[in-house]
Every structure is written in C-alpha cells, then in structure tokens.
Scaffold this motif. Structure first.
Motif, PDB file in Angstrom:
ATOM      1  N   LYS A 193       1.076  -1.382   0.131  1.00 27.11           N
ATOM      2  CA  LYS A 193       0.032  -0.344   0.598  1.00 27.11           C
ATOM      3  C   LYS A 193       1.298   1.330  -0.063  1.00 27.11           C
ATOM      4  O   LYS A 193       0.339   2.629  -0.655  1.00 27.11           O
ATOM      5  CB  LYS A 193      -0.797   0.261   1.461  1.00 27.11           C
ATOM      6  N   GLU A 263      -1.605   6.081   7.152  1.00 28.58           N
ATOM      7  CA  GLU A 263      -2.925   4.406   7.649  1.00 28.58           C
ATOM      8  C   GLU A 263      -3.730   4.994   8.259  1.00 28.58           C
ATOM      9  O   GLU A 263      -3.687   5.706   9.351  1.00 28.58           O
ATOM     10  CB  GLU A 263      -1.819   3.259   8.239  1.00 28.58           C
ATOM     11  N   THR A 286      -4.154   5.478   3.385  1.00 26.25           N
ATOM     12  CA  THR A 286      -4.074   3.559   3.780  1.00 26.25           C
ATOM     13  C   THR A 286      -5.452   3.744   4.465  1.00 26.25           C
ATOM     14  O   THR A 286      -5.078   3.825   5.684  1.00 26.25           O
ATOM     15  CB  THR A 286      -2.868   2.955   3.299  1.00 26.25           C
TER      16      THR A 286
END
Length: 380
Positions: A193, A263, A286
């Motif tokens: 990712k 994230e 992500t």
C-alpha cells in the motif's frame, strides 16, 4: 542509507568512518595484530553493526531485496526477500543475546523494553520499524520484527515492470491523481500500500504542497515539496502524546494542497473525512482491508471509535472518498503484490459501498466492472 559503508541505526552519536577505523586499528595494534585492508573493512563493519546497528542482523537490513527481518530465536532468523519468506543463516548467540539486542534497538527508537514493559513498537533512527516482545509474553523467547523502510520511492514504471501494476491501469491511476480524486489504498499488511501510494504521489504537480501524516516515516514520495508530521507516543510518565487525529487537525492549518494519512487505524478517520469534505481534495490514505468491498465496514468500525454512527459515516465517507485501490498478493506462494481492483465509492439506499470499476487478474488481464463508467467520468 541502506547498503552504504556508514549505515547504521543511529545518526546522532555515530563517529565518522575514519574515526572508527582508527579506533579498530589502535585496538588491533594493542593486541599485536595487523589487519589487512579487507580484514579492516570487515572488522569495522562488524564493530559498527554491534554498537550502532542491528549487530548480525545489519547485513540483512542492508540487503536491498529484504523488506522484513523476523527473529524467533537465536538461530531462527527469517527474512522476506522479493516477497517470499526464507530462513537466514544467522546465529545471534544465546537467548540473553537476543534479549539484549532487542532492548538496545528499542532504546535506539526511544522506547522502553523490560519486564515492566515487555512489548515495544518503535521507529529506529534510520526509519526501520521495530516490534519486540519479551518473555513471558513471548512464549518461546524474545521475538523481533524489523520492517525496512525503502530508501527511495519506486516509480510507476518500476511497479509496472515488477508486475505490481497492469499497464492498462496506469492511465486510470494518473487521471485519478490529476483530477484530484480522494483515494483510499487498501490491502493486507505487506501488500504494498505505501509503495503504491508513494509512486502515485510522484505524479502530483510540483507546485503543490503535500502534508504527510504518519506514525512511522515510511512514505517518501519523489516530490520536491513534502512535509511530514509524525505521531508521538506518551513518555514513561504518560505525557507528551500526540496522536494522528491531532496531527490531521494541525495539517489543515499548514496550507496543504494535499493531505496524506499514512494509515487509517483509529478514530483519526473522522478528522480525515472531515478534512476531505471541507475543500481539501486530492487527499489520500491507506487502510487495512481484505477486499475493496470490505472497506466500508472497515471504515465504519474505525469511525465508531470516534463515536460516529453508521448513517453519519455513510454520509461523510461517500462524500469524502472517490476511489479505492485494493492490493493483493498473487499466486500459491503469494510472492508478488499487485493492484487487484480499482473501485468507485458511491452512496446507496443502505449506506455506501465500493463498486468495481476495474478488476485485475494476477496475470495482468483487466476487466471493466459495473463502476467503470463512473470511474472514468469522475464524480457527478
């Protein structure tokens, strides 16, 4: 820097290369030994790794093909190289030696690791991510997990060459970046990712300012104007914590052209959705998810930690996010990572979902899904 003669886990306090060479030569002469040039270089590297690096693990961390180093015991060291786990012929000595190495690395990352705090999750000075667990929490002995942060971002062309991106997806991805779509990159741990997101951000115009918010400094896009905000854990007294949600709020005051969250893993998803719904388009994040279709459930679970109800999440998320890029591992051995799906986010009568726009097979074959028309037209 990985692979350099001066690499190690610390930057501050590391003596210059020549100073360390002089010390090694002095000690050798004091013992009546004369080191040749090759032996001197090898000895200096071992000393540097033992004092400032990861000891016998340092050569593995400097291998450009290695992404993870996993220690299950003194003679049970594994590496992920080119997407596959394999055992490494490394002997770390005794259980006590492994524990001492874990404690030293945790300290290098500013974390405490002892019987009172038997787990540590730290970012080492060179960017390597460390996770360590001591017995008895770790049943068989001290456990170490080291994830190497890539020194440079891979380009889109390199991702195509490696099979991560199918050629047919490249113009679609470029269009999403250039029309400032808000993107969620999803996938399992280690699916690539961050690598994909960094490559896509290299397409952002060089007259734009990117503010990156992370817990660990993994995202390094090839772009001239990137500023980074890093979360901070509380100290041993429980003070000084700065979480991702606070950093998202601070980023809004930094004149960002694009806000990027490394994230989504907690209540900060509320702040991200709020930011993307207040004119800050072109943002990215992500998130861990099993499939693109599972992203709504994952976002709802994270938003619930911030006290948001399902209806509120659906309204915010469907307006905040435009597309989901989902990565998987391919093949029986699951060695290669690849972009498996590009989905479009839409509001539905039941809430919101992700509709497949492009589906990609491990072979690189691409099929249009029901969301293809909306994907290429953009929102509206």
């Amino acid at each position: 820097m990985r692979g350099s003669a001066t690499s190690g886990l610390t930057t501050g306090g590391v003596p210059p290369a020549q100073a360390l060479v002089d010390v090694v030569q002095e000690v050798a002469r004091g013992r009546g030994a004369v080191l040749g040039s090759a032996a001197l270089v090898a000895t200096v590297e071992r000393v540097r790794a033992a004092i400032f690096g990861a000891g016998p693990l340092q050569p593995l961390l400097e291998d450009p093909a290695v992404t993870d180093v996993l220690v299950n015991g003194p003679r049970e060291v594994w590496v992920e190289r080119a997407g596959r786990l394999e055992r490494a012929p490394v002997d770390l000595g005794s259980d006590e030696d492994v524990r001492a190495l874990a404690v030293r690395l945790a300290a290098a990352g500013g974390q405490r690791l002892d019987d009172a705090a038997p787990t540590a999750d730290a970012r080492l000075p060179d960017g390597t991510r460390l996770h360590a667990v001591l017995p008895p929490v770790a049943g068989g002995g001290t456990l170490l997990s080291l994830r190497v942060v890539r020194a440079r971002a891979l380009s889109v062309a390199e991702l195509v060459a490696s099979g991560t991106l199918a050629t047919a997806t490249v113009p679609v991805l470029r269009d999403l970046v250039e029309r400032r779509a808000n993107l969620l990159v999803s996938g399992a741990t280690g699916s690539g990712k961050t690598t994909l997101l960094a490559a896509l951000l290299s397409w952002v115009g060089h007259d734009e300012r990117i503010v990156v918010i992370e817990e660990a400094g993994e995202l390094s896009p090839a772009h001239p104007h990137v500023v980074r905000l890093m979360a901070r854990r509380a100290n041993v007294d429980g003070a000084g914590r700065v979480d991702l949600a606070e950093l998202v709020r601070q980023a809004l005051r930094m004149r960002p052209d694009r806000i990027v969250l490394g994230e989504c893993r907690g209540p900060e998803v509320r702040e991200v959705m709020t930011a993307l719904n207040t004119g800050h388009d072109g943002g990215c994040a992500t998130v861990h998810a099993n499939a693109a279709a599972d992203v709504p459930a994952r976002i709802e679970a994270l938003a619930a930690l911030a006290g948001m109800g399902r209806e509120a999440v659906a309204a915010q998320a469907s307006a905040a996010f435009d597309a989901v890029l989902h990565l998987r591992r391919a093949g029986p051995g699951r060695a290669r990572r690849y972009l498996a799906e590009i989905g479009v986010v839409r509001r539905t009568a039941e809430g919101w979902d992700v509709q497949t726009g492009l589906a990609v097979e491990p072979s690189g074959a691409v099929e249009h899904g029901p969301g293809w028309g909306r994907l290429v037209r953009g929102r509206g």
